[in-house]
Design a protein around this motif. Structure first.
Motif, short mmCIF file in Angstrom:
data_model
loop_
_atom_site.label_atom_id
_atom_site.label_comp_id
_atom_site.label_asym_id
_atom_site.label_seq_id
_atom_site.Cartn_x
_atom_site.Cartn_y
_atom_site.Cartn_z
N LEU A 140 139.39 -28.89 53.03
CA LEU A 140 138.31 -28.14 52.37
C LEU A 140 136.95 -28.74 52.67
O LEU A 140 135.96 -28.00 52.75
CB LEU A 140 138.56 -28.08 50.87
CG LEU A 140 139.74 -27.20 50.44
CD1 LEU A 140 139.89 -27.22 48.93
CD2 LEU A 140 139.58 -25.77 50.94
N ASP A 141 136.87 -30.04 52.87
CA ASP A 141 135.59 -30.66 53.27
C ASP A 141 135.11 -30.05 54.59
O ASP A 141 133.92 -29.73 54.74
CB ASP A 141 135.75 -32.17 53.44
CG ASP A 141 135.72 -32.91 52.11
OD1 ASP A 141 135.33 -32.28 51.10
OD2 ASP A 141 136.09 -34.10 52.09
N ALA A 164 144.50 -18.38 52.37
CA ALA A 164 144.95 -19.68 51.87
C ALA A 164 144.80 -19.79 50.36
O ALA A 164 145.49 -20.59 49.71
CB ALA A 164 144.16 -20.80 52.55
N THR A 165 143.92 -18.98 49.77
CA THR A 165 143.69 -19.03 48.32
C THR A 165 144.94 -18.68 47.54
O THR A 165 145.06 -19.02 46.35
CB THR A 165 142.53 -18.08 47.95
OG1 THR A 165 141.39 -18.39 48.76
CG2 THR A 165 142.14 -18.21 46.50
N GLU A 166 145.90 -18.02 48.17
CA GLU A 166 147.15 -17.68 47.49
C GLU A 166 147.93 -18.95 47.13
O GLU A 166 148.78 -18.92 46.23
CB GLU A 166 147.99 -16.78 48.37
CG GLU A 166 147.34 -15.42 48.66
CD GLU A 166 148.15 -14.58 49.62
OE1 GLU A 166 149.28 -15.03 49.99
OE2 GLU A 166 147.69 -13.50 50.00
N ASP A 167 147.66 -20.06 47.82
CA ASP A 167 148.34 -21.32 47.54
C ASP A 167 147.69 -21.97 46.31
O ASP A 167 146.50 -22.29 46.33
CB ASP A 167 148.20 -22.25 48.75
CG ASP A 167 149.01 -23.53 48.59
OD1 ASP A 167 149.16 -24.01 47.45
OD2 ASP A 167 149.46 -24.06 49.62
N ARG A 173 141.75 -26.76 44.12
CA ARG A 173 140.72 -27.59 44.74
C ARG A 173 139.49 -26.77 45.11
O ARG A 173 138.38 -27.31 45.20
CB ARG A 173 141.27 -28.24 46.00
CG ARG A 173 142.42 -29.18 45.78
CD ARG A 173 141.95 -30.58 45.46
NE ARG A 173 143.04 -31.53 45.44
CZ ARG A 173 142.88 -32.84 45.37
NH1 ARG A 173 141.65 -33.33 45.30
NH2 ARG A 173 143.92 -33.65 45.35
N LEU A 174 139.69 -25.49 45.32
CA LEU A 174 138.60 -24.63 45.76
C LEU A 174 137.66 -24.27 44.61
O LEU A 174 136.45 -24.12 44.82
CB LEU A 174 139.18 -23.36 46.39
CG LEU A 174 138.23 -22.41 47.10
CD1 LEU A 174 137.47 -23.12 48.21
CD2 LEU A 174 139.01 -21.23 47.66
N VAL A 175 138.18 -24.16 43.41
CA VAL A 175 137.37 -23.75 42.27
C VAL A 175 136.18 -24.69 42.03
O VAL A 175 135.04 -24.23 41.91
CB VAL A 175 138.24 -23.63 41.00
CG1 VAL A 175 137.37 -23.47 39.76
CG2 VAL A 175 139.19 -22.44 41.13
N LEU A 178 133.54 -24.10 44.70
CA LEU A 178 132.77 -22.88 44.49
C LEU A 178 131.79 -23.02 43.33
O LEU A 178 130.73 -22.39 43.32
CB LEU A 178 133.72 -21.71 44.23
CG LEU A 178 134.53 -21.23 45.43
CD1 LEU A 178 135.61 -20.25 44.99
CD2 LEU A 178 133.63 -20.59 46.48
N ALA A 179 132.13 -23.87 42.36
CA ALA A 179 131.23 -24.09 41.22
C ALA A 179 129.91 -24.71 41.65
O ALA A 179 128.90 -24.60 40.94
CB ALA A 179 131.92 -24.97 40.19
N LYS A 180 129.90 -25.35 42.82
CA LYS A 180 128.67 -25.94 43.36
C LYS A 180 127.79 -24.89 44.04
O LYS A 180 126.72 -25.22 44.54
CB LYS A 180 129.01 -27.05 44.34
CG LYS A 180 129.76 -28.22 43.72
CD LYS A 180 130.13 -29.25 44.78
CE LYS A 180 130.93 -30.39 44.19
NZ LYS A 180 131.33 -31.40 45.22
#
Length: 199
Positions: A140-141, A164-167, A173-175, A178-180
């Motif tokens: 993700l980095d 990949a978001t289905e995983d 880790r993505l949430v 995205l909050a940033k």
């Protein structure tokens, strides 16, 4: 820049010796690549030498041993003359990885990344490596860096990230990322919404 960086005699011999062989190998469409033309008419151009080196690896069916050796010679010559050309260590890293030299390949890719965070192939390499090792934070980095620095990267990577978001492990880790409110966030969320509508 290229006119201010003279090649030493050893580098000149390397470039001249590989130019005629590279012709026909560097362009799958049967034409002459821009990198080849640049070196043909300006042989003291390390940027073109590095570009031509990378082209040797971009052939259908994968590069031959000769092509990989040629790529390494051209990239080494370019890097020796201009240590800030990011595509040179990137090419050397790919050649090292193909030879099973993992530590060397990672060190070279790290060097390429330090030279330019806008080099999409470097991020793609680290993404593939991270996926193979299930290193989601590292993956993700590099998604984040690639999406922030490359419009081409967004076109390529956002559809993959949507899938990949289905995983659940990736989603968790993505949430926080995205909050940033990254600059690519709205485009990703729009693509995710479209995907949900189709489903």
């Amino acid at each position: 820049l290229s006119g201010q960086i003279p090649l030493n005699p050893t580098t000149m011999e390397i470039v001249k010796g590989d130019l005629t062989v590279a012709l026909g190998c560097s362009d799958s469409g049967g034409g002459t690549s821009l990198a080849f033309l640049a070196l043909r008419f300006q042989q003291n151009n390390p940027v073109a030498a590095a570009a031509l080196a990378f082209e040797q690896l971009s052939v259908a069916g994968g590069p031959s041993a000769e092509a990989k050796a040629r790529a390494a010679r051209l990239a080494t010559a370019a890097l020796a003359e201009s240590p800030v050309v990011a595509s040179a260590p990137r090419t050397l890293a790919i050649v090292a990885a193909a030879a099973g030299q993992e530590r060397r390949s990672v060190a070279l890719m790290d060097y390429a990344l330090r030279l330019s965070r806008r080099d999409l192939p470097v991020h793609l390499w680290f993404i593939e490596r991270g996926v193979a090792r299930d290193d989601i934070p590292r993956v993700l980095d590099h998604y984040d860096m690639a999406l922030r620095t490359s419009s081409r990267g967004r076109a390529v990577l956002i559809p993959v990230l949507v899938q990949a978001t289905e995983d659940p492990a990736i989603r968790s880790r993505l949430v926080p990322l995205l909050a940033k409110r990254p600059r690519w966030g709205d485009e990703y969320l729009a693509a995710l919404a479209r995907s949900s509508e189709v489903a």
